[in-house]
Design an enzyme around this catalytic site. Structure first.
Site, mmCIF file in Angstrom:
data_model
loop_
_atom_site.group_PDB
_atom_site.id
_atom_site.type_symbol
_atom_site.label_atom_id
_atom_site.label_comp_id
_atom_site.label_asym_id
_atom_site.label_seq_id
_atom_site.Cartn_x
_atom_site.Cartn_y
_atom_site.Cartn_z
ATOM 1 N N GLU A 1 49.362 57.839 35.959
ATOM 2 C CA GLU A 1 50.014 56.960 34.856
ATOM 3 C C GLU A 1 50.531 55.860 34.309
ATOM 4 O O GLU A 1 51.410 54.924 34.481
ATOM 5 C CB GLU A 1 50.873 57.827 33.945
ATOM 6 C CG GLU A 1 50.805 59.323 34.027
ATOM 7 C CD GLU A 1 52.569 59.829 33.129
ATOM 8 O OE1 GLU A 1 51.590 60.942 32.396
ATOM 9 O OE2 GLU A 1 53.324 59.420 33.542
ATOM 10 N N GLU B 1 47.097 66.586 34.584
ATOM 11 C CA GLU B 1 48.570 67.166 33.955
ATOM 12 C C GLU B 1 48.583 67.721 32.072
ATOM 13 O O GLU B 1 47.854 66.718 31.664
ATOM 14 C CB GLU B 1 49.771 66.397 33.652
ATOM 15 C CG GLU B 1 49.758 65.170 34.902
ATOM 16 C CD GLU B 1 51.463 64.814 35.319
ATOM 17 O OE1 GLU B 1 52.067 64.649 34.167
ATOM 18 O OE2 GLU B 1 50.944 63.632 36.309
#
Length: 495
Positions: free
Chosen positions: A192, A387
């Site tokens: 991220e 994810e």
């Protein structure tokens, strides 16, 4: 009638991160990481992300003063994969996993980050993990840096704010690529990568009050620039050493809908999406987008970058785009009087058309399809969902035959609808999707709230929010459901 199933080489699997899953935080020569000082939020509103993400020097000092405290610092124990890795990988093999996303704890290899030589015991641990995965024909998907820079780099160098950290990182990269490149085809550089703006301590090792007198936004974007350069250098090295390997970026896919059809709300949604895409734009296209450079100029941010930096970023962009997706949310130019709810480490306006979990996350399978189409149209490179999941409180129950299970029907319903949306994006929209790794395949410590009770996995881990439990593993109902999905290559979704 043609049977509905996913592409024959689709990579089904699950995801974890060392800082939330591995445990063994002070064993095997591992040094302190910033994650080992991440305090639980048992006494904080679980939606108060601003409170959680602001880490000051006093917080770090308090954590370091109590190395024995596993209750308030649950990432230190995680799910104890360090001692259970053979059992855990056997469970993944039983489910038929094609891939397993994991990360390598930087401070297990270089305990202080600036060490001259690596920790052989740490290297041996991961080598054993990769050999075990190979035994079950599970392809590792490795995140190089996932929310755990060595603490020493934060205290001695201000971590990613310092250009020196690029060199320390590349020493780490070269060590693990040389040692493990024979086992690993797919790499992600930074988890991220956009998260620096939301939780700069976790991803960048930035302790806010060490920068008093400096422009905090400038500090964050300078640190981000150093990560961009480091990512490009890592991509270069991996390609040189193992030309068949693929390197991806990883972003938080925050999908925003305008709250109304007012032009002001439409513009606000567009601006919010740009604020997310600017990071992946930079890594995919190899250069800063004009709108991010405009932000630097308009906000008076003076980011130090060299011609060599810009050259290496341009020459070594990523091969594919991976992302996390959990839920969507709404935005409005004026949010006054509108109800808000939590999402993935952020709070936004609640969508009245979507259900919400106990933690406020709004389930939106159609939003995943929208996200896949938007990303593929934007980048024209392969995508990878690394994810996607639902955090739920769960109860371990007896099956009446001396065994225990968890009837996690909410998980099954969530995954089923999101997987169908993936299929539609592939078949109807022409999206090239490499694979899917759910978050998380085995219960672990939640990043957003530091809780074990916020459970995501197909496997239940006997550990509570205070670190009490046997850490014994139990197969949930979803374990067998996902096994069937994988063995039918998705066709079971449509039975």
């Amino acid at each position: 009638m043609i049977e509905k199933e996913f592409p024959k080489d689709f990579l089904w699997g699950g995801a974890t991160a060392a800082n939330q899953f591995e445990g063994g935080w002070n064993e095997g020569g591992k040094g302190w990481s910033v994650a080992d000082c991440a305090r639980s939020h048992l006494d904080v509103d679980v939606q108060d992300y601003a409170k959680q993400n602001e880490v000051l020097m006093k917080d770090v000092e308090e954590a370091m003063a109590h190395p024995e405290d596993l209750k308030h610092y649950p990432k230190r124990h995680g799910s104890d994969f360090y001692h259970h890795y053979k059992e855990d990988i056997a469970l993944l093999g039983e489910m038929g996993f094609k891939t397993f996303r994991m990360s390598i704890a930087w401070s297990r290899i270089y305990p202080n980050g600036d060490d001259a030589t690596p920790n052989e015991e740490g290297l041996k641990f991961y080598e054993d993990v990769f050999k075990e995965l190979k035994k079950y024909n599970i392809e590792p998907l490795v995140t190089i840096s996932h929310y755990e820079p060595p603490l020493n780099l934060a205290l001695k160098y201000d971590c990613w704010y310092s250009r020196q950290t690029i060199d320390f990182f590349m020493r780490f990269v070269k060590t693990i690529v040389d040692r493990f490149g024979q086992y690993v085809k797919y790499w992600l550089t930074f988890n991220e990568v956009d998260s620096m703006i939301r939780h700069p301590y976790t991803t960048g090792g930035l302790i806010k009050d060490r920068f008093n007198g400096k422009n905090w936004e400038e500090v964050i974007f300078q640190s981000m620039h150093h990560q961009f350069v480091a990512s490009a250098l890592a991509t270069k090295y991996i390609h040189e050493q193992f030309p068949e390997s693929k390197v991806g970026c990883m972003l938080t896919k925050l999908t925003y809908y305008p709250y109304s059809c007012k032009p002001e709300d439409q513009l606000e949604a567009q601006q919010r999406m740009r604020a997310t895409y600017c990071y992946s734009d930079t890594q995919v296209f190899g250069e800063y987008p004009a709108y991010l450079l405009a932000r630097f100029k308009n906000h008076g941010l003076h980011i130090q970058m060299t011609e060599e930096d810009l050259h290496v970023m341009k020459e070594y962009p990523v091969d594919f785009i991976s992302f996390s997706y959990y839920s969507s949310s709404c935005v409005a130019k004026n949010a006054e009087g509108l109800q808000t709810t939590a999402g993935n480490t952020q709070v936004a306006i609640k969508n009245p058309y979507l259900p919400a979990s106990e933690w406020g996350w709004q389930s939106d399978p159609i939003g995943l399809r929208i996200s896949l189409v938007d990303l593929y149209d934007r980048y024209r490179k392969p995508l990878f969902i690394v994810e996607n999941g639902l955090g739920e409180k769960e109860e371990l129950v007896s099956d009446g035959n001396g065994s225990y299970t968890v009837n996690d029907d909410a998980h099954i319903a969530y995954y089923k609808e999101h997987m169908k949306a993936m299929y539609e994006a592939i078949v109807e929209d022409g999206v090239e999707l490499l694979g899917y790794t759910s978050w998380a395949c085995i219960d672990l410590v939640s990043e957003s709230t530091k809780q074990m009770s916020k459970r995501y996995g197909f496997v239940y881990v006997d550990c509570d929010d205070e670190g009490n439990g046997t850490f014994k593993r139990y197969r949930k109902k979803s374990f067998y459901w996902y096994k069937h999905i994988i063995e039918t290559n998705g066709a079971a979704l449509f039975e």
